[in-house]
Design a protein around this motif. Structure first.
Motif, short mmCIF file in Angstrom:
data_model
loop_
_atom_site.label_atom_id
_atom_site.label_comp_id
_atom_site.label_asym_id
_atom_site.label_seq_id
_atom_site.Cartn_x
_atom_site.Cartn_y
_atom_site.Cartn_z
N VAL A 169 0.87 -1.18 0.00
CA VAL A 169 0.00 0.00 0.00
C VAL A 169 0.90 1.23 0.00
O VAL A 169 1.76 1.37 0.87
CB VAL A 169 -0.93 0.02 1.22
CG1 VAL A 169 -1.63 1.38 1.35
CG2 VAL A 169 -1.98 -1.07 1.11
N VAL A 170 0.72 2.08 -0.99
CA VAL A 170 1.51 3.30 -1.12
C VAL A 170 0.57 4.49 -1.26
O VAL A 170 -0.63 4.32 -1.49
CB VAL A 170 2.48 3.22 -2.32
CG1 VAL A 170 3.52 2.14 -2.11
CG2 VAL A 170 1.70 2.97 -3.62
N ASP A 171 1.11 5.68 -1.13
CA ASP A 171 0.28 6.87 -1.25
C ASP A 171 0.79 7.78 -2.36
O ASP A 171 1.99 7.83 -2.63
CB ASP A 171 0.24 7.64 0.08
CG ASP A 171 1.62 8.15 0.48
OD1 ASP A 171 1.91 9.33 0.22
OD2 ASP A 171 2.40 7.37 1.05
N GLY A 172 -0.16 8.48 -2.99
CA GLY A 172 0.19 9.40 -4.05
C GLY A 172 -0.88 10.46 -4.21
O GLY A 172 -1.89 10.46 -3.50
N SER A 173 -0.70 11.34 -5.15
CA SER A 173 -1.68 12.38 -5.41
C SER A 173 -2.95 11.78 -6.00
O SER A 173 -2.89 10.80 -6.75
CB SER A 173 -1.11 13.42 -6.38
OG SER A 173 0.04 14.03 -5.85
N PRO A 174 -4.13 12.34 -5.69
CA PRO A 174 -5.38 11.86 -6.29
C PRO A 174 -5.35 12.08 -7.80
O PRO A 174 -4.94 13.14 -8.27
CB PRO A 174 -6.45 12.71 -5.62
CG PRO A 174 -5.81 13.26 -4.38
CD PRO A 174 -4.37 13.41 -4.70
N VAL A 175 -5.79 11.08 -8.57
CA VAL A 175 -5.78 11.21 -10.03
C VAL A 175 -7.15 11.03 -10.65
O VAL A 175 -7.32 11.23 -11.85
CB VAL A 175 -4.80 10.19 -10.66
CG1 VAL A 175 -3.38 10.45 -10.19
CG2 VAL A 175 -5.22 8.76 -10.36
N GLY A 176 -8.16 10.63 -9.86
CA GLY A 176 -9.47 10.37 -10.44
C GLY A 176 -9.49 9.05 -11.18
O GLY A 176 -8.81 8.10 -10.81
N ARG A 177 -10.25 8.99 -12.26
CA ARG A 177 -10.35 7.75 -13.03
C ARG A 177 -9.01 7.43 -13.69
O ARG A 177 -8.38 8.28 -14.29
CB ARG A 177 -11.44 7.88 -14.10
CG ARG A 177 -11.77 6.55 -14.79
CD ARG A 177 -12.97 6.70 -15.71
NE ARG A 177 -12.63 7.48 -16.90
CZ ARG A 177 -12.10 6.95 -18.01
NH1 ARG A 177 -11.84 5.66 -18.07
NH2 ARG A 177 -11.84 7.72 -19.05
N PHE A 178 -8.60 6.17 -13.56
CA PHE A 178 -7.32 5.74 -14.12
C PHE A 178 -7.32 5.85 -15.64
O PHE A 178 -8.27 5.48 -16.31
CB PHE A 178 -7.03 4.29 -13.76
CG PHE A 178 -6.68 4.06 -12.30
CD1 PHE A 178 -6.59 5.11 -11.42
CD2 PHE A 178 -6.45 2.78 -11.83
CE1 PHE A 178 -6.28 4.91 -10.09
CE2 PHE A 178 -6.14 2.55 -10.50
CZ PHE A 178 -6.05 3.62 -9.63
N LEU A 179 -6.21 6.34 -16.17
CA LEU A 179 -5.99 6.34 -17.61
C LEU A 179 -4.87 5.38 -18.00
O LEU A 179 -4.97 4.65 -18.97
CB LEU A 179 -5.68 7.75 -18.11
CG LEU A 179 -6.79 8.79 -17.96
CD1 LEU A 179 -6.31 10.15 -18.47
CD2 LEU A 179 -8.05 8.36 -18.71
N SER A 180 -3.80 5.41 -17.22
CA SER A 180 -2.68 4.51 -17.50
C SER A 180 -1.78 4.42 -16.28
O SER A 180 -1.90 5.23 -15.34
CB SER A 180 -1.85 5.01 -18.70
OG SER A 180 -1.26 6.27 -18.41
#
Length: 219
Positions: A169-180
């Motif tokens: 489990v890692v954390d990152g910026s929110p990106v919304g719906r995945f594109l790639s």
């Protein structure tokens, strides 16, 4: 001055202030230990005991399966809101609940949580090459943000054996719906460790990868 000479609790007021109007939910999930949380064993939550703002996103089973209810909540200002139990706003029956989340090192502190599972190929070519030592890095592109940032999956270099499965489990910026998603492997060479010695070009054979988000139903 306190930010530089005080303990980490000094930042708590910054977390609380950001949580008031943040679109990012500061989502936290119940787990028996931080190690199990990082290993992805407590990633999903029951529809019972979910903060109402998260009830449409948090589904699935918790660490102990569907027979034990796993609580998801929000840290900060909205933590005092009633929970939904069978769709009815109520106070949680358990007051001592241990929950975990990850935060950023700078504002905005709220991060989205990604559970990443990979399998190293068990093909004959992979077995002939044998395992490798190193680290994987992941970057996700989505509709809401250009990318999640470059996320290191393991905290240290580890040995990847052919056929093995690994989850973090890692954390990152929110990106919304995945594109790639872009995954990168970095080889680790140690003169003192013969296992890392290679006469040819180091390489690793990846069978598949799965990426999930805690804050939504994106896969």
């Amino acid at each position: 001055m306190k930010l530089y000479i005080g303990c980490n609790h000094i930042r708590s007021y910054e977390y609380f202030t950001e949580s008031i109007n943040s679109e990012c939910p500061f989502a936290a999930v119940e787990c028996t230990s931080y190690e199990n949380y990082l290993a992805g064993k407590c990633f999903n939550c029951e529809s019972h005991g979910v903060h109402p703002e998260l009830s449409t996103s948090f589904t699935g089973s918790g660490e102990h399966g569907s027979t034990n209810k796993t609580w998801c909540t929000r840290m900060g200002f909205h933590a005092v809101d009633p929970y939904l139990i069978d769709g009815i706003p109520t106070i949680p029956p358990r007051s001592l609940v241990k929950t975990y989340l990850r935060t950023g090192s700078a504002s905005p502190f709220c991060r989205h949580h990604y559970r990443v599972t990979i399998k190293i190929s068990a093909s004959e070519k992979s077995k002939a090459h044998r395992g490798e030592i190193g680290s994987f890095y992941l970057m996700i592109r989505g509709e809401k943000a250009s990318n999640s940032g470059r996320m290191r999956l393991s905290e240290r270099d580890i040995y990847f054996k052919p056929g093995s499965v690994h989850t973090w489990v890692v954390d990152g910026s929110p990106v919304g719906r995945f594109l790639s998603a872009k995954i990168e492997w970095v080889y680790s060479l140690s003169i003192l460790n013969p296992v890392t010695w290679r006469l040819g070009l180091p390489s690793i054979h990846l069978s598949w990868m799965k990426v999930e988000t805690l804050e939504s139903t994106e896969r």
